[in-house]
Design a protein around this motif. Structure first.
Motif, PDB file in Angstrom:
ATOM      1  N   PRO A  66      51.320  51.167  34.487  1.00 34.64           N
ATOM      2  CA  PRO A  66      50.688  49.332  34.518  1.00 34.64           C
ATOM      3  C   PRO A  66      50.673  49.122  35.243  1.00 34.64           C
ATOM      4  CG  PRO A  66      53.031  50.354  33.340  1.00 34.64           C
ATOM      5  CD  PRO A  66      52.352  51.527  34.572  1.00 34.64           C
ATOM      6  N   LEU A  67      51.373  50.038  36.952  1.00 35.99           N
ATOM      7  CA  LEU A  67      50.241  49.111  38.361  1.00 35.99           C
ATOM      8  C   LEU A  67      48.814  49.184  38.410  1.00 35.99           C
ATOM      9  CD1 LEU A  67      50.978  47.525  41.051  1.00 35.99           C
ATOM     10  CD2 LEU A  67      51.112  49.739  42.029  1.00 35.99           C
ATOM     11  N   ALA A  68      48.446  50.772  37.950  1.00 39.93           N
ATOM     12  CA  ALA A  68      47.048  50.940  38.201  1.00 39.93           C
ATOM     13  C   ALA A  68      46.729  50.386  37.475  1.00 39.93           C
ATOM     14  CB  ALA A  68      47.585  52.630  37.684  1.00 39.93           C
ATOM     15  N   SER A  69      46.773  49.805  36.145  1.00 38.78           N
ATOM     16  CA  SER A  69      45.587  49.381  34.710  1.00 38.78           C
ATOM     17  C   SER A  69      45.079  47.826  35.748  1.00 38.78           C
ATOM     18  CB  SER A  69      46.579  49.290  33.908  1.00 38.78           C
ATOM     19  OG  SER A  69      45.469  48.266  32.807  1.00 38.78           O
ATOM     20  N   TRP A  70      46.835  46.996  35.720  1.00 37.75           N
ATOM     21  CA  TRP A  70      46.789  46.177  36.677  1.00 37.75           C
ATOM     22  C   TRP A  70      45.333  46.280  37.871  1.00 37.75           C
ATOM     23  CZ3 TRP A  70      48.502  44.171  41.386  1.00 37.75           C
ATOM     24  CH2 TRP A  70      48.045  42.855  41.674  1.00 37.75           C
ATOM     25  N   MET A  71      45.764  46.803  38.662  1.00 37.45           N
ATOM     26  CA  MET A  71      45.031  47.001  39.775  1.00 37.45           C
ATOM     27  C   MET A  71      43.359  47.775  39.625  1.00 37.45           C
ATOM     28  SD  MET A  71      45.630  47.061  43.031  1.00 37.45           S
ATOM     29  CE  MET A  71      46.487  47.341  43.763  1.00 37.45           C
ATOM     30  N   THR A  72      43.793  48.338  38.750  1.00 34.85           N
ATOM     31  CA  THR A  72      42.061  48.286  38.212  1.00 34.85           C
ATOM     32  C   THR A  72      41.629  46.986  37.487  1.00 34.85           C
ATOM     33  OG1 THR A  72      42.017  50.129  37.423  1.00 34.85           O
ATOM     34  CG2 THR A  72      40.383  49.655  36.349  1.00 34.85           C
ATOM     35  N   ASP A  73      42.179  46.014  36.609  1.00 34.21           N
ATOM     36  CA  ASP A  73      41.221  44.516  36.150  1.00 34.21           C
ATOM     37  C   ASP A  73      41.300  43.807  37.485  1.00 34.21           C
ATOM     38  OD1 ASP A  73      41.968  45.530  33.513  1.00 34.21           O
ATOM     39  OD2 ASP A  73      44.162  44.425  33.525  1.00 34.21           O
ATOM     40  N   GLN A  74      42.470  43.359  38.595  1.00 29.11           N
ATOM     41  CA  GLN A  74      41.599  42.448  39.540  1.00 29.11           C
ATOM     42  C   GLN A  74      40.608  43.139  40.638  1.00 29.11           C
ATOM     43  OE1 GLN A  74      44.266  40.219  40.584  1.00 29.11           O
ATOM     44  NE2 GLN A  74      44.521  40.686  38.213  1.00 29.11           N
ATOM     45  N   ALA A  80      33.271  42.393  40.406  1.00 24.29           N
ATOM     46  CA  ALA A  80      31.949  40.726  39.178  1.00 24.29           C
ATOM     47  C   ALA A  80      32.553  39.375  39.581  1.00 24.29           C
ATOM     48  CB  ALA A  80      33.111  40.467  38.212  1.00 24.29           C
ATOM     49  N   GLU A  81      33.160  39.728  40.913  1.00 27.13           N
ATOM     50  CA  GLU A  81      32.738  38.305  40.955  1.00 27.13           C
ATOM     51  C   GLU A  81      32.035  38.204  42.695  1.00 27.13           C
ATOM     52  OE1 GLU A  81      36.965  37.297  42.768  1.00 27.13           O
ATOM     53  OE2 GLU A  81      36.632  36.047  40.677  1.00 27.13           O
ATOM     54  N   LEU A  82      31.685  39.159  43.182  1.00 30.20           N
ATOM     55  CA  LEU A  82      31.060  40.403  44.491  1.00 30.20           C
ATOM     56  C   LEU A  82      29.099  39.836  44.346  1.00 30.20           C
ATOM     57  CD1 LEU A  82      32.752  42.276  46.284  1.00 30.20           C
ATOM     58  CD2 LEU A  82      32.180  40.394  47.468  1.00 30.20           C
ATOM     59  N   GLN A  83      28.932  40.699  42.339  1.00 32.97           N
ATOM     60  CA  GLN A  83      28.169  40.966  42.049  1.00 32.97           C
ATOM     61  C   GLN A  83      27.576  39.815  41.423  1.00 32.97           C
ATOM     62  OE1 GLN A  83      28.874  44.041  38.751  1.00 32.97           O
ATOM     63  NE2 GLN A  83      28.643  45.580  40.746  1.00 32.97           N
ATOM     64  N   SER A  84      28.381  38.391  41.525  1.00 30.59           N
ATOM     65  CA  SER A  84      27.554  37.142  40.797  1.00 30.59           C
ATOM     66  C   SER A  84      26.810  36.763  41.661  1.00 30.59           C
ATOM     67  CB  SER A  84      29.149  36.162  40.719  1.00 30.59           C
ATOM     68  OG  SER A  84      29.318  35.164  41.029  1.00 30.59           O
ATOM     69  N   GLY A  85      26.605  36.949  43.404  1.00 28.39           N
ATOM     70  CA  GLY A  85      26.230  36.114  43.889  1.00 28.39           C
ATOM     71  C   GLY A  85      26.381  34.984  44.354  1.00 28.39           C
ATOM     72  N   ASN A  86      27.487  34.082  44.385  1.00 25.66           N
ATOM     73  CA  ASN A  86      28.304  33.302  44.272  1.00 25.66           C
ATOM     74  C   ASN A  86      29.183  33.295  45.550  1.00 25.66           C
ATOM     75  OD1 ASN A  86      28.569  30.864  44.695  1.00 25.66           O
ATOM     76  ND2 ASN A  86      29.584  30.430  42.653  1.00 25.66           N
ATOM     77  N   PRO A  87      28.825  33.320  46.965  1.00 29.68           N
ATOM     78  CA  PRO A  87      29.460  33.467  48.047  1.00 29.68           C
ATOM     79  C   PRO A  87      30.515  32.550  47.730  1.00 29.68           C
ATOM     80  CG  PRO A  87      28.364  31.713  48.742  1.00 29.68           C
ATOM     81  CD  PRO A  87      27.471  32.418  47.439  1.00 29.68           C
ATOM     82  N   LYS A  88      31.096  31.329  47.635  1.00 28.91           N
ATOM     83  CA  LYS A  88      31.975  29.736  46.798  1.00 28.91           C
ATOM     84  C   LYS A  88      32.668  31.250  46.163  1.00 28.91           C
ATOM     85  CE  LYS A  88      31.589  27.414  49.272  1.00 28.91           C
ATOM     86  NZ  LYS A  88      32.914  26.047  49.721  1.00 28.91           N
ATOM     87  N   ALA A  89      32.351  32.185  44.947  1.00 30.97           N
ATOM     88  CA  ALA A  89      33.116  32.714  44.394  1.00 30.97           C
ATOM     89  C   ALA A  89      34.554  33.795  45.157  1.00 30.97           C
ATOM     90  CB  ALA A  89      32.334  33.809  43.022  1.00 30.97           C
ATOM     91  N   VAL A  90      33.958  34.165  45.719  1.00 32.41           N
ATOM     92  CA  VAL A  90      34.429  35.143  46.630  1.00 32.41           C
ATOM     93  C   VAL A  90      35.712  34.737  47.107  1.00 32.41           C
ATOM     94  CG1 VAL A  90      34.794  37.111  48.211  1.00 32.41           C
ATOM     95  CG2 VAL A  90      33.287  37.520  47.132  1.00 32.41           C
TER      96      VAL A  90
END
Length: 191
Positions: A66-74, A80-90
């Motif tokens: 369960p923890l590994a799954s949660w960590m992978t999701d996070q 995905a937020e880093l790849q969006s190119g939006n600095p505000k997203a991070v």
């Protein structure tokens, strides 16, 4: 019966600061007080052991499903937020905040638990203190109790502010008995 004590340490022939305690039998006991350098060295050893425990716990928890799954999701959300190119997203990332908060809280619990359990179980000696030959005692020279140990270690969070135990170091230097805030609140000394 209470033990009388001399609250001020004194220097005997250049030996260093000492805590004098009068026993009920009217025998004065002197405890040499630990200076900041010895305490920093003991904490360095303890911190090394704490980091090893944190890494080991992280590996064990990552092996748990369960923890590994949660960590992978996070981590996936952060990526995905880093790849969006939006600095505000991070900057506004809830997933990143959750990861950082989790690591901080778990690290704090491990450090606090280490000192609480080890010092209480060994009569005031963490592994680092044992190697450097230090011990935590009450101001009256008696061994620390669970309450003393809990109070001095709960205030460790304040002593480590703003970083690298700066508040604790300033308190040790300012105190005639070399006490950090946790020692002042708990009524303990390090000898």
């Amino acid at each position: 019966m209470s033990l009388a004590r001399d609250p001020q340490p004194y220097d005997t022939a250049g030996v260093g600061a000492r805590q004098a305690v009068a026993s009920p039998e009217h025998v004065t006991l002197e405890f040499p007080l630990a200076g900041p350098s010895a305490r920093i060295m003991a904490y360095g050893i303890d911190y090394f052991l704490i980091v090893i425990a944190q890494v080991a716990l992280f590996i064990v928890l990552m092996a748990a499903g369960p923890l590994a799954s949660w960590m992978t999701d996070q981590l996936g959300q952060v990526q995905a937020e880093l790849q969006s190119g939006n600095p505000k997203a991070v900057e506004e990332s809830t997933a990143l905040f959750m990861l950082i908060a989790t690591f901080f809280v778990v690290g704090l619990v491990i450090e606090w638990g280490y000192f609480l359990c080890i010092e209480f179980a060994t009569g005031g000696r963490s592994l680092g203190k044992a190697i450097v030959r230090l011990r935590v005692l009450r101001d009256d020279g008696l061994p620390i109790t669970l309450r003393d140990c809990a109070v001095r270690n709960l205030l460790r969070a304040v002593d480590m502010l703003p970083s690298s135990y700066l508040v604790g170091l300033v308190a040790m230097i300012a105190s005639p008995q070399g006490k950090r805030l946790g020692d002042l609140a708990a009524g303990t000394i390090v000898v």
